[in-house]
Scaffold this active site. Structure first.
Site, mmCIF file in Angstrom:
data_model
loop_
_atom_site.group_PDB
_atom_site.id
_atom_site.type_symbol
_atom_site.label_atom_id
_atom_site.label_comp_id
_atom_site.label_asym_id
_atom_site.label_seq_id
_atom_site.Cartn_x
_atom_site.Cartn_y
_atom_site.Cartn_z
ATOM 1 N N LYS A 116 58.493 7.316 -3.251
ATOM 2 C CA LYS A 116 58.741 5.731 -3.481
ATOM 3 C C LYS A 116 58.973 5.484 -2.042
ATOM 4 O O LYS A 116 59.598 5.840 -1.085
ATOM 5 C CB LYS A 116 59.825 5.399 -4.361
ATOM 6 C CG LYS A 116 59.736 3.919 -4.776
ATOM 7 C CD LYS A 116 58.687 3.937 -6.055
ATOM 8 C CE LYS A 116 58.357 2.729 -6.645
ATOM 9 N NZ LYS A 116 57.971 2.547 -8.062
HETATM 10 P P1 NAD Z 1 55.342 -8.032 -9.563
HETATM 11 O O1 NAD Z 1 56.027 -8.593 -8.202
HETATM 12 O O2 NAD Z 1 53.991 -8.419 -9.896
HETATM 13 O O3 NAD Z 1 56.230 -8.949 -10.681
HETATM 14 C C1 NAD Z 1 57.602 -8.914 -10.729
HETATM 15 C C2 NAD Z 1 57.823 -10.401 -11.800
HETATM 16 O O4 NAD Z 1 59.113 -9.971 -12.076
HETATM 17 C C3 NAD Z 1 57.558 -11.727 -11.219
HETATM 18 O O5 NAD Z 1 57.261 -12.373 -12.165
HETATM 19 C C4 NAD Z 1 58.862 -12.087 -10.841
HETATM 20 O O6 NAD Z 1 59.004 -13.492 -10.793
HETATM 21 C C5 NAD Z 1 59.779 -11.498 -11.973
HETATM 22 N N1 NAD Z 1 61.148 -11.394 -11.553
HETATM 23 C C6 NAD Z 1 61.920 -11.288 -10.464
HETATM 24 N N2 NAD Z 1 63.336 -11.135 -10.599
HETATM 25 C C7 NAD Z 1 63.459 -11.369 -11.868
HETATM 26 C C8 NAD Z 1 64.702 -11.828 -12.768
HETATM 27 N N3 NAD Z 1 65.659 -11.680 -12.167
HETATM 28 N N4 NAD Z 1 64.307 -12.268 -14.089
HETATM 29 C C9 NAD Z 1 63.094 -12.249 -14.752
HETATM 30 N N5 NAD Z 1 61.946 -11.915 -13.917
HETATM 31 C C10 NAD Z 1 62.196 -11.750 -12.696
HETATM 32 O O7 NAD Z 1 55.948 -6.540 -9.933
HETATM 33 P P2 NAD Z 1 55.285 -5.521 -10.940
HETATM 34 O O8 NAD Z 1 54.242 -4.696 -10.248
HETATM 35 O O9 NAD Z 1 54.884 -6.407 -12.142
HETATM 36 O O10 NAD Z 1 56.383 -4.747 -11.427
HETATM 37 C C11 NAD Z 1 57.201 -4.985 -12.370
HETATM 38 C C12 NAD Z 1 57.958 -3.843 -12.593
HETATM 39 O O11 NAD Z 1 57.352 -2.865 -13.142
HETATM 40 C C13 NAD Z 1 58.816 -3.092 -11.787
HETATM 41 O O12 NAD Z 1 60.143 -2.521 -12.102
HETATM 42 C C14 NAD Z 1 58.010 -1.849 -11.148
HETATM 43 O O13 NAD Z 1 58.788 -1.016 -10.519
HETATM 44 C C15 NAD Z 1 57.413 -1.788 -12.588
HETATM 45 N N6 NAD Z 1 56.216 -0.741 -12.428
HETATM 46 C C16 NAD Z 1 54.983 -1.414 -11.855
HETATM 47 C C17 NAD Z 1 53.786 -0.689 -11.864
HETATM 48 C C18 NAD Z 1 52.537 -1.303 -11.412
HETATM 49 O O14 NAD Z 1 51.437 -0.780 -11.551
HETATM 50 N N7 NAD Z 1 52.802 -2.523 -10.831
HETATM 51 C C19 NAD Z 1 53.690 0.726 -12.376
HETATM 52 C C20 NAD Z 1 54.966 1.160 -12.980
HETATM 53 C C21 NAD Z 1 56.235 0.210 -13.007
#
Ligand code: NAD
Length: 441
Positions: free
Chosen positions: A113
């Site tokens: 990561k």
């Molecule tokens: P992103 O940046 O696209 O979205 C994050 C979202 O969370 C945004 O809408 C933001 O406004 C919201 N957010 C931030 N703080 C918040 C809070 N305190 N309360 C409520 N909402 C809040 O990120 P993403 O790629 O969607 O990733 C989200 C999660 O999924 C992370 O934990 C990431 O590690 C995990 N993840 C992502 C992927 C991927 O393919 N993008 C894969 C596996 C896991």
């Protein structure tokens, strides 16, 4: 059920990852202590500091990390996160989750990561491009198609991945470098289906879990009430695919707060509203709620899809959902897990629930190395197969652990969880490779 032994709650993700790992070890058999120590801590941690000229002409120094937790099963694999709260401990924990995740879905990768401490909401596109290029230049040959392969994570996207590829390619001219990073735009070697893969995978896994009868009182998604925390890449697509499968999306939120509707939302219309206004808040006809209220929504399935340590000892008791699908990484503390176990709430753990992203990243990597382009049907079919197989293996392991618990094993644990089962599968897969490769002299 016995009362589980409770450890102190921490909001440090690495502490939680270690607590989860140690709990799972109490179910695993046959691992030597030296191997356990090696598996807990990351193999390699890189810190870089680099200067960037900002739009106003000033120069700022940024701090970035790349942690390779394990390469026992193959090259490191894991996203790069841009966020003001990124720390070494957080990145290390997320790298460990990637090691377990790639093993749970049986991909030939290890876990890694990365992150840069910055606030993308306050940076221009030019500044983000320069940060990315300098970060990649500083990492040098510590990333590469056969060493460590980054991908998108919080506040990074396909454009960021395109900059990573371009910078690395310029530093290694003359070869096929596409496989250095996944989650790229389709035009430069990205895979069809990667943008939706994490959420589709979570949906595939949830359907299989329900088909296996692993959630008492919940056998189909049709008519289930779903609440989603976070409306970014993962949360907004999760809302869309669960809605398409017949679920009613009763609450969603982002960093500014949440909205609820008894009758349910059209997830596409909410996304259009967020694109226009910057938030889900104010969606016509919705009732405004806080993120705390969202977690306690009257729903069947809760999908945390934002950041880590959102469900804690303080709010776990208020959860009304029968099932939590961890689309985010580490959204529950280890103590919250124990509270939910006692309440009978089933948790589909992150290392399985959100593995769809890395599964299609793997498909992208394979296509890049073989100069192939797969069609969307093939990607989605193979993703579904991978997710269903991993769910079956996890539920089978869970059934085995429960039999052992009922026969007196590990009684102080309060019983096995799906997270224990998934981790035991991951740990035994990694252990087998260590033995077969005869890694230690
Ligand atoms: P992103 O940046 O696209 O979205 C994050 C979202 O969370 C945004 O809408 C933001 O406004 C919201 N957010 C931030 N703080 C918040 C809070 N305190 N309360 C409520 N909402 C809040 O990120 P993403 O790629 O969607 O990733 C989200 C999660 O999924 C992370 O934990 C990431 O590690 C995990 N993840 C992502 C992927 C991927 O393919 N993008 C894969 C596996 C896991």
């Amino acid at each position: 059920m016995d009362t589980p032994v409770k450890s102190a709650e921490s909001l440090d993700l690495f502490v939680n990852a270690t607590q989860q790992f140690e709990r799972a070890l109490s179910w695993a058999e046959g691992l030597k202590e030296g191997v356990i120590n090696f598996l807990i801590n990351p193999k390699r941690m890189i810190h870089v500091r680099f200067p960037v000229t900002m739009d106003d002409g000033s120069t700022r120094t940024f701090h970035g990390f790349r942690v390779l937790h394990s390469d026992v099963r193959g090259p490191g694999k894991g996203g790069i996160r841009y966020h003001p709260d990124v720390t070494e401990a957080e990145v290390s924990a997320l790298a460990a989750f990637m090691t377990w995740k790639t093993a749970v879905v049986d991909l030939p990768f290890g876990g890694a990561k990365g992150g840069v401490v910055c606030n993308p909401k306050q940076l221009s596109r030019r500044e983000l491009r320069h940060i990315t290029r300098r970060f990649v230049a500083e990492l040098g040959d510590n990333i590469g198609p056969h060493t460590d392969v980054p991908a998108p994570d919080v506040y990074t996207n396909a454009q960021t991945m395109a900059w990573i590829y371009d910078t690395y390619d310029r530093m290694h001219a003359g070869g096929n470098n596409l496989a250095v990073v996944t989650g790229k735009p389709i035009e430069i070697g990205g895979s069809l289906g990667r943008d939706q893969a994490t959420s589709r995978g979570a949906w595939n896994a949830t359907e299989q879990l329900l088909r296996r009868g692993a959630v008492p009182g919940l056998h189909t998604l049709e008519g289930t009430r779903v609440a989603v925390q976070g409306y970014g890449n993962v949360g907004s697509v999760a809302a869309k695919v669960f809605h398409a499968a017949g679920s009613i999306i009763v609450a969603v939120s982002d960093s500014r707060g949440g909205i609820a509707s008894e009758d349910g939302f059209d997830p596409r219309a909410v996304l259009d509203h967020k694109r226009e206004t910057g938030s889900v808040i104010g969606f016509p006809g919705s009732q405004m709620i806080s993120n705390t209220e969202l977690l306690a929504s009257d729903c069947d399935i809760l999908i945390p899809a934002a950041l880590e340590c959102q469900v804690t000892e303080a709010n776990a008791r208020d959860i009304k959902a029968k099932l939590i699908v961890e689309a985010a990484n580490g959204p529950l503390t280890a103590v919250a897990d124990q509270v939910l176990l006692q309440k009978g709430v089933i948790v589909l753990p992150d290392i399985l629930a959100n593995a769809g992203g890395v599964v299609v990243s793997y498909f992208e990597w394979v296509q890049n190395l073989q100069n192939q382009k797969w069609n969307l049907d093939k990607v989605e079919r193979l993703l579904n197969e991978k997710m269903c197989r991993a769910v079956d293996e996890t539920v089978d392991r869970f059934d085995g652990l429960r039999d052992r618990y009922e026969n007196g094993l590990n009684t102080s644990s309060g019983g096995p969880t799906l997270r224990d089962a998934a981790l035991v599968n991951a740990i035994s897969r990694i252990g087998e490779v260590i033995v077969q490769r005869d890694i230690w002299p």
